[in-house]
Design an enzyme around this catalytic site. Structure first.
Site, mmCIF file in Angstrom:
data_model
loop_
_atom_site.group_PDB
_atom_site.id
_atom_site.type_symbol
_atom_site.label_atom_id
_atom_site.label_comp_id
_atom_site.label_asym_id
_atom_site.label_seq_id
_atom_site.Cartn_x
_atom_site.Cartn_y
_atom_site.Cartn_z
ATOM 1 C CG ASN A 158 -1.721 1.229 1.424
ATOM 2 O OD1 ASN A 158 -1.831 2.041 0.501
ATOM 3 N ND2 ASN A 158 -2.305 1.400 2.602
ATOM 4 C CE LYS B 167 0.104 3.335 4.930
ATOM 5 N NZ LYS B 167 0.027 3.532 6.357
ATOM 6 C CG HIS C 227 -5.897 1.852 5.455
ATOM 7 N ND1 HIS C 227 -5.443 2.741 6.384
ATOM 8 C CD2 HIS C 227 -4.851 1.022 5.179
ATOM 9 C CE1 HIS C 227 -4.172 2.473 6.655
ATOM 10 N NE2 HIS C 227 -3.790 1.430 5.927
ATOM 11 C CD GLU D 139 -2.970 5.446 6.850
ATOM 12 O OE1 GLU D 139 -3.015 5.525 5.613
ATOM 13 O OE2 GLU D 139 -2.008 4.951 7.467
ATOM 14 C CD GLU E 81 -3.583 -2.656 7.455
ATOM 15 O OE1 GLU E 81 -2.516 -2.923 6.915
ATOM 16 O OE2 GLU E 81 -4.176 -1.571 7.289
ATOM 17 N N GLY F 280 2.477 1.982 10.783
ATOM 18 C CA GLY F 280 3.426 3.080 10.618
ATOM 19 C C GLY F 280 4.197 3.441 11.883
ATOM 20 C CB SER G 208 5.233 -1.980 11.943
ATOM 21 O OG SER G 208 4.857 -0.634 12.167
#
Ligand code: PEP
Length: 256
Positions: free
Chosen positions: A10, A12, A100, A102, A172, A178, A218
């Site tokens: 991904n 991003k 996701h 985010e 996730e 991250g 991660s």
């Protein structure tokens, strides 16, 4: 039948034209050195602006599939800034990442909207990669499993067993995305086992045994082998470590 592993990158909001080309070229070179019969399904999810270029670079490379990072479930029309499934299919996009954290957190995407996207993606013959995961606060207060069960149940609402079996789920944990701090592999395996139980309850054990469930958060070349050794983990959805060809190729090797 064994579930085929997936390594999905991904990107991003990263990579301009030159960087996208360097990355795709590097991945193509790296995988040309690998035994195709043992490779996981390799997926890259560029930004929309790099999709055309990625599509063009991999058009003769069947070992890499394209994913989009988002989609609007409506067919066309006045949705400024959005991209439709027809447009993605035109670029041979096979997968779409939805839910996701985010997008849930920064763009207020609801479980209902994610379900709407999942249904539209499947109706178009593409495959949703449905993300779920808990915050640190939820983990510490012991509601991880119920929270994820609710996210998955809502995302799969009104989706047939056949379509559910084709879909991909990505677990996730938000606190691991991250941060450099990956979830312990055994704990990720346990949580994914719980997700599989949710799918079995919604459909059947057969569908739960077919659906592929990835871990994301991660993932690095140094963690992938232990993660892939877990029986419930079918691969990785990877952000940071997918941005450099050498580390992405190491992740692919770790899944072989
Ligand atoms: C992600 O964005 O889905 C992700 C898991 O990112 P990272 O690998 O950088 O934690």
């Amino acid at each position: 039948m064994a579930r085929r592993p997936i390594i999905a990158g991904n990107w991003k909001m990263n990579n301009n034209k030159a960087q996208a080309k360097e990355l795709v070229d590097g991945i193509m070179y790296g995988i040309s050195q690998l035994d195709a019969s043992k490779m996981p399904e390799v997926i890259i999810a560029p930004t929309y602006t790099a999709l055309w270029q990625a599509y063009d670079l991999i058009k003769n490379e069947p070992k890499i599939a394209l994913a989009a990072q988002n989609v609007n479930p409506n067919p066309s029309g006045a949705y400024t800034g959005e991209v439709s499934l027809d447009m993605l299919a035109d670029f041979n996009v096979k997968f779409v990442i939805i839910g996701h954290s985010e997008r849930r957190q920064m763009f207020n995407e609801s479980d209902e909207f994610i379900n709407e996207k999942a249904k539209a993606i499947l109706a178009k013959g593409l495959i949703p990669i449905i993300c779920c995961g808990e915050t640190l606060e939820q983990r510490e207060s012991g509601v991880t499993d119920t929270h994820i069960a609710s996210q998955i149940t809502k995302a799969l609402k009104d989706i047939s067993a056949e379509d559910a079996a084709k879909s991909v789920i990505a677990y996730e944990p938000i606190w691991a995305i991250g941060t450099g701090k990956s979830c312990d592999a055994k704990e990720a395996n346990r949580t994914i086992g719980e997700i599989r139980k949710v799918v079995a309850k919604l459909y059947s054990q057969d569908i739960a045994d077919k659906i592929r469930i990835l871990y994301g958060g991660s993932v690095k070349p140094s963690t992938i082998v232990e993660q892939m050794a877990q029986p419930e983990i079918d691969g990785g959805l990877i952000g940071g470590a997918s941005l450099k060809a050498d580390s992405f190729v190491e992740l692919i090797k770790g899944a072989m």
